[in-house]
Design an enzyme around this catalytic site. Structure first.
Site, PDB file in Angstrom:
ATOM      1  N   HIS A 237      38.403  39.699  51.306  1.00 48.43           N
ATOM      2  CA  HIS A 237      38.714  40.168  49.947  1.00 48.43           C
ATOM      3  C   HIS A 237      39.060  38.914  49.159  1.00 48.43           C
ATOM      4  CE1 HIS A 237      41.081  43.258  47.266  1.00 48.43           C
ATOM      5  NE2 HIS A 237      40.154  42.577  46.598  1.00 48.43           N
ATOM      6  N   LEU A 238      38.361  38.674  48.059  1.00 53.34           N
ATOM      7  CA  LEU A 238      38.432  37.397  47.366  1.00 53.34           C
ATOM      8  C   LEU A 238      39.866  36.969  47.084  1.00 53.34           C
ATOM      9  CD1 LEU A 238      37.019  35.026  46.001  1.00 53.34           C
ATOM     10  CD2 LEU A 238      36.853  36.419  43.925  1.00 53.34           C
ATOM     11  N   HIS A 239      40.217  35.772  47.542  1.00 56.71           N
ATOM     12  CA  HIS A 239      41.562  35.239  47.305  1.00 56.71           C
ATOM     13  C   HIS A 239      41.577  33.728  47.486  1.00 56.71           C
ATOM     14  CE1 HIS A 239      41.423  35.593  51.698  1.00 56.71           C
ATOM     15  NE2 HIS A 239      42.431  34.743  51.772  1.00 56.71           N
ATOM     16  N   PHE A 240      42.480  33.089  46.762  1.00 60.07           N
ATOM     17  CA  PHE A 240      42.832  31.693  46.943  1.00 60.07           C
ATOM     18  C   PHE A 240      44.267  31.652  47.457  1.00 60.07           C
ATOM     19  CE2 PHE A 240      39.574  31.862  43.745  1.00 60.07           C
ATOM     20  CZ  PHE A 240      38.813  30.718  43.903  1.00 60.07           C
TER      21      PHE A 240
END
Length: 434
Positions: A237-240
């Site tokens: 799940h898109l994350h930085f």
């Protein structure tokens, strides 16, 4: 052939373990106070609206006092509040840290709590792009108490802060949340457009958001990092990730050689005298110039199924792009058993020189040679790195690399040497300096 390795996933949220809701926490409609529609109708969370400056107006960012100190009060202050409330799985501030003697200055941390009480899982490493799976853990399942604030561009060009703002699900806001298994002080997650349920893949909009967060922090010791699938991202799940560490990273001190200048003011260099081969992107007439070049390079790697890590440094002015192959070697049985026994997963922080060690033995025996040996396994070979560079420079429309420039940055007396460069076909957007 499908490559899988037995992985022990890092627990990023207290709700990742699929356990019943803790009755001591605030209870929503599902009993977990999550970020889904069952619990969100009446939810209000702090909102920080940043000034999305463009073009030559970038210098105006320094004008005027923001309504709240972004790093000290909002990020670190709210992070400490969650620590006081007992939301972390261990006290990272009690973890022993030391600088390893040597020219590079690798930083070692003993973090024995980070790998405890985790479930083994099957993790596919041969696909950088994988579809989002609603049935697996994702950040809509975290508790609202783990969210620090919403992070959005201001609609009127002014920095604004709202302590209790409604959550506009239809416009899919971006969230900053704690990492409950922190590596360092202030360890948080930036989750772009959370309700769009994007898989772990970089796009232009999300990368620009990450650069804006680095700009707002306005502190060189606060960095953001990104791990692709296949390069030790554990949640699709898109994350930085981001945290604060008041020490220079070894990768930031490494010498570099400039290999290209692009229209728009972006300079591209190659790392020298560092165990992991990589590219360094700097400059740009506007923040978006730098963001577009780096995100296009990342998209190229994703589309060519090349795992990579990204470090955003120097308040968003410098970005390191690091293709890697450690997980692939691990799956193929090509990594020395002694390195595997350390249980170190060389993601962006380790590659940057912050070695998170899980055994006291490894911490006590930490040396520059041991760190170098591990990171050398991460790096692409010289031949493969040049092949990847060809792909990147074609994707970003760069006519050729800067074969005649002798601009080598020396830092902390780390010597540099000549490094081969190549010429690739492309457009005329890349300016070659003679």
């Amino acid at each position: 052939m499908m490559l899988r390795i037995k992985r022990v996933p890092t627990v990023l949220s207290n709700y990742q373990k699929d356990e019943p809701g803790d009755p001591s926490r605030p209870v929503g409609a599902c009993g977990r106070n999550c970020l889904k529609t069952c619990c969100l109708p009446d939810a209000k969370l702090p909102l920080y609206a940043f000034n999305k400056v463009n073009g030559k107006d970038l210098a105006l960012h320094e004008c005027g006092e923001p309504p709240v100190a972004f790093l000290d009060s909002l990020v670190l202050g709210e992070w400490e509040d969650r620590m006081q409330r007992g939301l972390f799985r261990y006290d990272v501030t009690a973890c022993e840290t030391k600088v390893i003697p040597g020219e590079c200055g690798f930083v070692a941390q003993l973090n024995e709590g980070r790998h405890l009480k985790k479930r083994p899982t099957e993790f596919r490493v041969d696909k950088v792009l994988q579809p989002f799976d609603e049935n697996k853990f994702n950040f809509t399942k975290v508790g609202q108490e783990e969210v620090l604030f919403q992070f959005e561009a201001s609609e009127d060009g002014q920095v604004q802060f709202f302590p209790n703002a409604p959550v506009d699900v239809d416009n899919s806001p971006s969230f900053v949340a704690i990492n409950v298994s922190p590596i360092e002080y202030g360890h948080v997650l930036l989750i772009p457009r959370i309700f769009e349920r994007l898989p772990q893949r970089i796009d232009r909009e999300s990368f620009l958001l990450a650069l804006h967060m680095a700009v707002e922090a306005d502190n060189p010791y606060f960095r953001l990092g990104y791990n692709s699938l296949g390069a030790f991202a554990t949640i699709n799940h898109l994350h930085f990730q981001a945290y604060y560490l008041a020490l220079p990273f070894p990768i930031e001190k490494a010498p570099t050689k400039k290999i290209a200048n692009l229209n728009g003011g972006v300079k591209i260099s190659e790392l020298l005298k560092y165990p992991v081969r990589g590219l360094v992107f700097e400059g740009g007439d506007a923040l978006e110039d730098l963001s577009n070049v780096v995100s296009d390079a990342c998209i190229c790697l994703q589309n060519n199924n090349i795992p990579f890590n990204v470090l955003i440094s120097d308040c968003g002015k410098q970005v390191f792009l690091l293709p890697q192959c450690y997980a692939e070697k691990q799956a193929l049985g090509e990594v020395d058993a002694e390195l595997l026994d350390t249980q170190v997963n060389p993601a962006v922080w380790e590659i940057s020189g912050h070695m998170v060690l899980k055994r006291k033995k490894d911490f006590d025996e930490a040396s520059e040679g041991n760190a170098w040996r591990l990171l050398a396994e991460v790096s692409l070979s010289e031949e493969r790195f040049q092949e990847v560079n060809d792909l990147i420079f074609e994707a970003i429309g760069c006519a050729e690399l800067d074969v005649n420039v002798d601009s080598v940055k020396e830092v902390d007396a780390v010597s540099s040497s000549a490094h081969p460069t190549v010429v690739v076909a492309g457009s005329q957007e890349c300016v070659v300096q003679q």
